[in-house]
Design an enzyme around this catalytic site. Structure first.
Site, short mmCIF file in Angstrom:
data_model
loop_
_atom_site.label_atom_id
_atom_site.label_comp_id
_atom_site.label_asym_id
_atom_site.label_seq_id
_atom_site.Cartn_x
_atom_site.Cartn_y
_atom_site.Cartn_z
N ARG A 399 0.88 -1.31 0.03
CA ARG A 399 0.14 -0.03 -0.04
C ARG A 399 1.00 1.35 0.03
NH1 ARG A 399 -5.24 -1.91 1.22
NH2 ARG A 399 -5.33 -3.69 2.31
N ARG A 429 -6.29 -5.03 -1.19
CA ARG A 429 -7.90 -4.94 -0.99
C ARG A 429 -8.05 -3.23 -0.88
NH1 ARG A 429 -10.39 -8.36 2.68
NH2 ARG A 429 -10.54 -9.77 1.10
N HIS A 459 2.77 -9.71 0.78
CA HIS A 459 2.50 -8.99 1.76
C HIS A 459 3.90 -8.69 2.86
CE1 HIS A 459 0.50 -7.96 5.87
NE2 HIS A 459 -0.32 -7.18 5.17
#
EC number: 2.7.4.1
Length: 716
Positions: A399, A429, A459
């Site tokens: 992100r 997401r 991740h």
């Protein structure tokens, strides 16, 4: 096992004994989540929290609930529609869980709006009001009418619904007005003429709150909600018709993506298609304003195909997420906010402008955000981008913030001829669109962009810099617990390790080779990597503590994570507890483990801290037979993290840094102001003891991390 199924505990906080059956060994994940959001709501209710911060927490509650409904509840409804209604490991069927969640969420929403009304009353005492149209005098109403005609009216699009104009596609989580009309001169809708129905979207491109001109001589600053202004001016959109009713509503749709990675020729294009399909996800929640006409309600239910159980009638303005932007922009209100904390530049790197030379000469360094500035991470990448001896930069991005300094530095590095590889997780997401944009920008600059491994989210948070030095190569690595996002680094607590340790450097190279190419599983010397190696490594560490406990040696595990929902991990911790290992868990959100159950989890304590900053760091301490070991990680202990993601567990080798992180964990465990303790029943209570008040997040700012590290190094 029979003994466990018949286990009984006494809940001293609630004063009752409870029989536990097999499925009751665990707390349901989604019910645990509602307890977490309830703790966030408690921060909005707490009079000790500054007023404008209470509004911020109320906004977070609403945002959390939006995501929960669009992902978790949507998934349950999808399973139920597909005919899947079998109990999970906590004993709940999809249908039974949905019913219980509906009740809990309903109670939460009622408390949410009760708190909202109380906060508005307190805000009014500070001369700030969210006013209604009738609260305004003639001069103010005239000014608002001009604003509507000049700014709002040109943006609005009335959408009639009749035989020639079908029901429109309503966008996910957008605010709309349902308008019931009748021709002028006709006394209300009748059996003969029916009703005239239209929808007007409240434009999200405009501010949700409109500042009202002050009354002469008044100190009060008034604001009008945009939907209220549109409501009173709605007649300008429907000439020749009289308005019967105007009420707000909002649809929450299934936002979980069903990406076919195996069959996708171009993952980027497939993701863009899926994002467009998300707009048409089936509705899982219909929020309607209290008092909506029966005709409008029934029409919406029919067109959206929702039942009564999916309708939430709201006594107040819909979508309280607007409160964050509204209260955050109020000027001259510092006394109603938390005192500002200015992140300091980490002392370890303050001795030199050359970060890489500090790591070569002084060894590993630890940073702890938000108390220490994320600028050091930006500088690490920027320095590597400008250094002529740096040959390659490899990095994962999950992100990324708007106008990211890191992305710009990576682009410069590629343009200067360096080998730049970026693993961009476009499946993060609700950040998919932003990550796609960054990926395209990096590709244009000449970076080698990889979209992760098929079927797995990447991740892990890691950066590798390869530099030529004295005829050989040296690897510099940054491993973090949080995303490479300078904005969230001011709001989340996260740890980051800078190192040029050869084992970590070699493992970092192997990890990127696995993510970007074809590579056989690596024989890791430092890292444990999911999906294949992280769970076995955690089991190995726990088993070692179990062995120590059985030999009568001190055995302890302290883990700080965001969520614990993996049944096998919960069972492993139960096994450790039964062997006599002392287990302390700092779990911010979901926790499926029941602590303090005799014969099952006597030696487990679980606390959750909800405070000014979002507790986000993942840290693990094990006593290791007197040789303490500490790890930082990207992974929570959930099935998806341990089995369906590329996650990373990294050891901290420097003894002083290990002690500093252990001190951080102990500080969290001693919190008796913002910490809540999990009860065997699944509820939480605030920690209360005879110790002086200790608020761990504020203690962290008063006792700088580098001071703790310096003291620890003296010990070594």
């Amino acid at each position: 096992m029979n003994r466990l199924r018949a286990a009984q505990w006494f809940d001293s906080k609630r004063g009752r004994a409870t029989r536990m059956h097999g499925s009751q060994k665990y707390i349901n994940r989604d019910l645990s989540w509602t307890e977490f959001n309830r703790r966030v709501l408690e921060e909005a209710e707490d009079p000790g929290t500054p007023l404008l911060e209470r509004f911020q927490f109320l906004s977070i509650v609403a945002s959390n609930l939006d995501e929960f409904m669009s992902v978790r509840v949507a998934g349950l409804r999808e399973q139920l529609k597909a005919g899947f209604n079998k109990p999970d490991f906590t004993g709940y069927t999809q249908g039974g869980l949905l019913k219980r969640l509906s009740k809990r969420v309903g109670r939460m929403v009622r408390l949410q709006y009760k708190t909202y009304r109380e906060l508005l009353r307190l805000l009014s005492k500070e001369n700030i009001a969210l006013a209604s149209w009738d609260d305004l005098n003639g001069e103010q109403q005239e000014a608002m009418t001009v604003y509507f005609q000049e700014i709002v009216f040109p943006v609005l699009t009335p959408m009639a619904v009749d035989t020639s104009r079908p029901f429109p596609l309503l966008h996910n989580k957008e605010l709309y007005l349902a308008v019931v009309l009748r021709p002028e001169g006709v006394e209300g809708p009748t059996q003969e003429n029916g009703i005239y129905f239209a929808i007007v979207q409240v434009p999200s491109i405009l501010s949700r709150t409109v500042e009202v001109t002050k009354r002469k001589g008044s100190r009060k600053n008034a604001y009008l909600l945009l939907e209220e202004l549109i409501r009173v001016q709605i007649g300008q959109l429907f000439s020749g018709y009289a308005t019967e009713s105007v009420h707000a509503f909002r649809v929450t749709r299934n936002a979980d993506l069903a990406l076919n990675e195996e069959g996708a020729e171009d993952l980027l294009k497939e993701m863009e298609k899926e994002l467009r399909r998300r707009r048409r996800g089936f509705p899982v929640r219909l929020e309607i304003e209290k008092g909506m006409s029966i005709q409008a309600r029934e029409l919406l239910m029919e067109e959206l195909e929702v039942g009564e159980e999916e309708i939430f009638e709201i006594d107040g303005p819909l979508d309280l997420t607007f409160l964050s932007k509204f209260t955050g922009s109020l000027p001259n209100m510092e006394q109603l906010r938390y005192p500002p904390i200015e992140p300091v530049y980490p002392a370890a790197f303050d001795v030199s402008e050359d970060i890489l030379s500090v790591l070569r000469e002084r060894g590993d360094a630890l940073v702890y955000h938000p108390y220490e500035s994320f600028e050091v991470v930006n500088d690490f990448i920027s320095e590597a981008a400008e250094d002529p001896d740096v040959l390659a930069i490899k990095m994962t991005l999950y992100r990324v913030s708007v106008n990211s300094v890191l992305v710009q530095a990576l682009a410069r590095a590629a343009e200067s001829g360096k080998q730049v590889t970026v693993v961009v997780e476009i499946k993060a997401r609700f950040d998919e669109a932003r990550n796609i944009a960054w990926a395209k920008q990096l590709e244009r600059a000449g970076c080698h962009v990889v979209y992760g491994l098929v079927g797995l989210k990447t991740h892990a948070k890691i950066t590798l810099v390869v530099r030529r030095e004295a005829g050989s190569l040296r690897r510099y690595v940054h491993v973090g617990t949080g995303n490479y996002n300078e904005n969230t680094a001011k709001l989340y607590t996260d740890a980051g390790l800078f190192t040029c340790h050869p084992w970590i450097g070699a493992d970092a190279s192997a990890l990127f080779n696995e993510m970007t190419g074809y590579s056989t599983p690596h024989d890791w010397r430092a890292f444990a990597v999911a999906p294949a190696g992280l769970r076995p490594r955690l089991y190995e560490l726990i088993d070692r503590e179990i062995s120590c406990a059985k030999q009568g040696k001190p055995a302890r595990i302290v883990a700080k994570i965001n969520s614990l929902s993996s049944q096998p991990m919960v069972d492993k911790l139960y096994e450790a507890s039964q062997a006599g290992v002392k287990v302390d868990l700092i779990v911010r959100g979901v926790c499926c483990l029941r602590p303090g159950v005799p014969g099952l989890s006597d030696n487990v304590r679980v606390v959750s801290i909800v405070d000014r900053f979002l507790e986000h760091s993942r840290i693990l301490y094990v006593s290791a037979d007197g040789e303490d070991e500490v790890f930082i990680s990207s992974a929570d202990w959930m099935s998806r993290n341990l089995s369906r993601r590329v996650e990373l567990l990294c050891p901290v080798y420097d003894r002083g840094l290990r002690l500093a992180l252990r001190n951080m964990l102990e500080l969290n465990l001693q919190d008796n102001v913002k910490a809540r303790e999990l009860l065997p029943s699944g509820g939480y209570v605030r920690v209360q003891n005879e110790q002086p008040p200790l608020r761990s997040q504020f203690a962290s700012s008063d006792i700088p991390l580098w001071k703790t590290v310096a003291d620890a190094k003296d010990f070594t």
